[in-house]
Design a protein around this motif. Sequence first.
Motif, PDB file in Angstrom:
ATOM      1  N   UNK A 178     -11.371 -17.165  -4.468  1.00 42.43           N
ATOM      2  CA  UNK A 178     -11.320 -16.408  -3.226  1.00 42.43           C
ATOM      3  C   UNK A 178     -10.634 -15.010  -3.824  1.00 42.43           C
ATOM      4  N   UNK A 179     -11.298 -14.030  -3.237  1.00 37.03           N
ATOM      5  CA  UNK A 179     -10.823 -12.717  -3.448  1.00 37.03           C
ATOM      6  C   UNK A 179     -10.618 -12.016  -2.060  1.00 37.03           C
ATOM      7  N   UNK A 180      -9.570 -11.860  -1.405  1.00 35.35           N
ATOM      8  CA  UNK A 180      -9.428 -11.076  -0.255  1.00 35.35           C
ATOM      9  C   UNK A 180      -9.060  -9.842  -0.619  1.00 35.35           C
ATOM     10  N   UNK A 181      -9.709  -8.890   0.377  1.00 34.72           N
ATOM     11  CA  UNK A 181      -9.688  -7.421  -0.076  1.00 34.72           C
ATOM     12  C   UNK A 181      -9.343  -6.399   1.016  1.00 34.72           C
ATOM     13  N   UNK A 182      -8.633  -5.737   1.017  1.00 41.08           N
ATOM     14  CA  UNK A 182      -8.369  -4.618   1.824  1.00 41.08           C
ATOM     15  C   UNK A 182      -8.178  -3.286   1.497  1.00 41.08           C
ATOM     16  N   UNK A 183      -9.255  -2.279   1.879  1.00 34.05           N
ATOM     17  CA  UNK A 183      -9.457  -0.936   1.818  1.00 34.05           C
ATOM     18  C   UNK A 183      -8.312  -0.119   2.729  1.00 34.05           C
ATOM     19  N   UNK A 184      -7.271  -0.583   2.758  1.00 34.83           N
ATOM     20  CA  UNK A 184      -5.998  -0.144   3.542  1.00 34.83           C
ATOM     21  C   UNK A 184      -5.246   1.227   3.050  1.00 34.83           C
ATOM     22  N   UNK A 185      -5.978   1.623   1.768  1.00 39.01           N
ATOM     23  CA  UNK A 185      -5.146   2.514   1.204  1.00 39.01           C
ATOM     24  C   UNK A 185      -3.814   2.438   0.388  1.00 39.01           C
ATOM     25  N   UNK A 186      -3.497   1.136   0.407  1.00 45.65           N
ATOM     26  CA  UNK A 186      -2.152   0.616  -0.395  1.00 45.65           C
ATOM     27  C   UNK A 186      -2.404  -0.336  -1.665  1.00 45.65           C
ATOM     28  N   UNK A 187      -2.460   0.102  -2.568  1.00 49.31           N
ATOM     29  CA  UNK A 187      -2.628  -0.744  -3.769  1.00 49.31           C
ATOM     30  C   UNK A 187      -1.653  -1.808  -3.759  1.00 49.31           C
ATOM     31  N   UNK A 188      -2.197  -3.209  -3.963  1.00 51.88           N
ATOM     32  CA  UNK A 188      -1.322  -4.350  -4.189  1.00 51.88           C
ATOM     33  C   UNK A 188      -2.101  -5.538  -4.858  1.00 51.88           C
ATOM     34  N   UNK A 189      -1.497  -6.167  -5.717  1.00 49.05           N
ATOM     35  CA  UNK A 189      -2.477  -7.441  -6.483  1.00 49.05           C
ATOM     36  C   UNK A 189      -1.587  -8.674  -6.331  1.00 49.05           C
ATOM     37  N   UNK A 190      -2.143  -9.475  -5.842  1.00 49.21           N
ATOM     38  CA  UNK A 190      -1.594 -10.906  -5.982  1.00 49.21           C
ATOM     39  C   UNK A 190      -2.469 -11.606  -6.613  1.00 49.21           C
ATOM     40  N   UNK A 191      -2.133 -12.388  -7.901  1.00 48.43           N
ATOM     41  CA  UNK A 191      -3.149 -12.863  -8.940  1.00 48.43           C
ATOM     42  C   UNK A 191      -2.586 -14.265  -8.888  1.00 48.43           C
ATOM     43  N   UNK A 192      -3.393 -15.120  -8.834  1.00 42.99           N
ATOM     44  CA  UNK A 192      -3.013 -16.633  -9.058  1.00 42.99           C
ATOM     45  C   UNK A 192      -4.184 -17.302  -9.591  1.00 42.99           C
ATOM     46  N   UNK A 193      -4.337 -17.299 -10.793  1.00 42.90           N
ATOM     47  CA  UNK A 193      -5.345 -17.717 -11.641  1.00 42.90           C
ATOM     48  C   UNK A 193      -4.956 -17.895 -13.159  1.00 42.90           C
ATOM     49  N   UNK A 194      -4.931 -19.067 -13.763  1.00 41.69           N
ATOM     50  CA  UNK A 194      -4.567 -19.246 -15.098  1.00 41.69           C
ATOM     51  C   UNK A 194      -5.535 -19.746 -15.979  1.00 41.69           C
ATOM     52  N   UNK A 215      -6.512  -0.402  -2.955  1.00 45.42           N
ATOM     53  CA  UNK A 215      -6.898  -1.461  -2.232  1.00 45.42           C
ATOM     54  C   UNK A 215      -5.916  -2.547  -2.550  1.00 45.42           C
ATOM     55  N   UNK A 216      -5.743  -3.471  -1.318  1.00 45.43           N
ATOM     56  CA  UNK A 216      -5.202  -4.837  -1.677  1.00 45.43           C
ATOM     57  C   UNK A 216      -6.024  -5.829  -2.088  1.00 45.43           C
ATOM     58  N   UNK A 217      -5.686  -6.777  -3.132  1.00 44.22           N
ATOM     59  CA  UNK A 217      -6.526  -7.681  -3.929  1.00 44.22           C
ATOM     60  C   UNK A 217      -5.277  -9.167  -3.796  1.00 44.22           C
ATOM     61  N   UNK A 218      -6.125  -9.927  -3.152  1.00 36.32           N
ATOM     62  CA  UNK A 218      -5.501 -11.315  -3.514  1.00 36.32           C
ATOM     63  C   UNK A 218      -6.362 -12.187  -4.007  1.00 36.32           C
TER      64      UNK A 218
END
Length: 371
Positions: free
Chosen positions: A282-298, A325-328
């Motif tokens: 799953x990749x949840x994306x938000x072009x909200x103008x604030x960069x952030x990355x949550x990474x849960x993959x090994x 953009x936000x990426x989760x």
Amino acid sequence: MKKRALFIDRDGTLVIEPPIDYQLDSLEKLEFYPKVFRNLYFIKKNLDFEFVMVTNQDGLGTSSFPEETFWPAHNLMMKTLEGEGIQFEDILIDRSFPEDNAPTRKPRTGMLGKYMTEDYDLANSYVIGDRLTDVELANNLGAKAIFLNDEVAVPAELKEVCVLQTADWDVISEYLFAGERKAEVKRTTKETDIYVSINLDGKGDTDISTGLGFFDHMLDQIGKHSGTDITIKVNGDLEVDEHHTMEDTALALGEALYLALGNKRGIERYGYCLPMDDCLCSVALDFGGRPWLVWDAEFKREKIGDMPTEMFLHFFKSLSDAAKMNLNIKAEGANEHHKIEGIFKSLARALKMAKKRDIFNYELPSTKGVI
């Protein structure tokens, strides 16, 4: 101020061209092109184009196409358009046969002399039609072409003048109202030399060469599955390692995404996820103008193809930062290849959802009033 015009073909563009004889010579044959009413009305209401109909009607007025069979359907068509708030400032009909080589027959410009003056801004006017002769007419006029036909290839010599190819009037309105969403980024450092170009409203065509085969394959997924045309050319210091090539490509691609999105009005903004065989990504994306990355993959392997798995997180972090953009991102599964490919495909699908633009609801997708 100079005037702009839309030179609009009739048969195949405003109305469906009758098969077999290609003559709209009865009321029974009158069928309007899908979505033409709301889009022409939207363009007429919101933009400053004059509407000029330019049509070839082979042998009109001869025994092969008597006038009394032409005018009833034509007049009903015009009356119906006018009833929807769509008025044409000019209607130009050429009656010649192709073999006559008349100067007034498209793609020749003999009927359009009044528009080839200083009064009109032809460079920012458009010919809209479903035949290559319409594209040729635009070229001869010094205008741009919108080719309402997604089945016929545009010859190389006309590609520059043909700024849009589609079979959908919604896409034409979007282009004319909100503009194209393209960007080019060149990034040159002591470690890499990178060129990226993207078209968010493309067809998923890609031309990618980074020097890393598996990386090329992953980047290709972004273009193909998001419907974004992407060109990426990288000359990096692979003799050192893969780090700079992957990081700087992410930064350049992210910047191109940010630039191509423009003011973000009308976009969906959010997107997300897919399974791939044994993996759920799953990749949840938000072009909200604030960069952030949550990474849960090994990843248990050191490399997949020629890509170090430790660089995956770094790639997406750099992409998130540059695109603002936000990426989760989450992925689970046993097959490492499937896992990372699923992540890239999920990103592509999330991008496809989030970039979607609705000109009929052309608002900023934020309660803050800024994004």
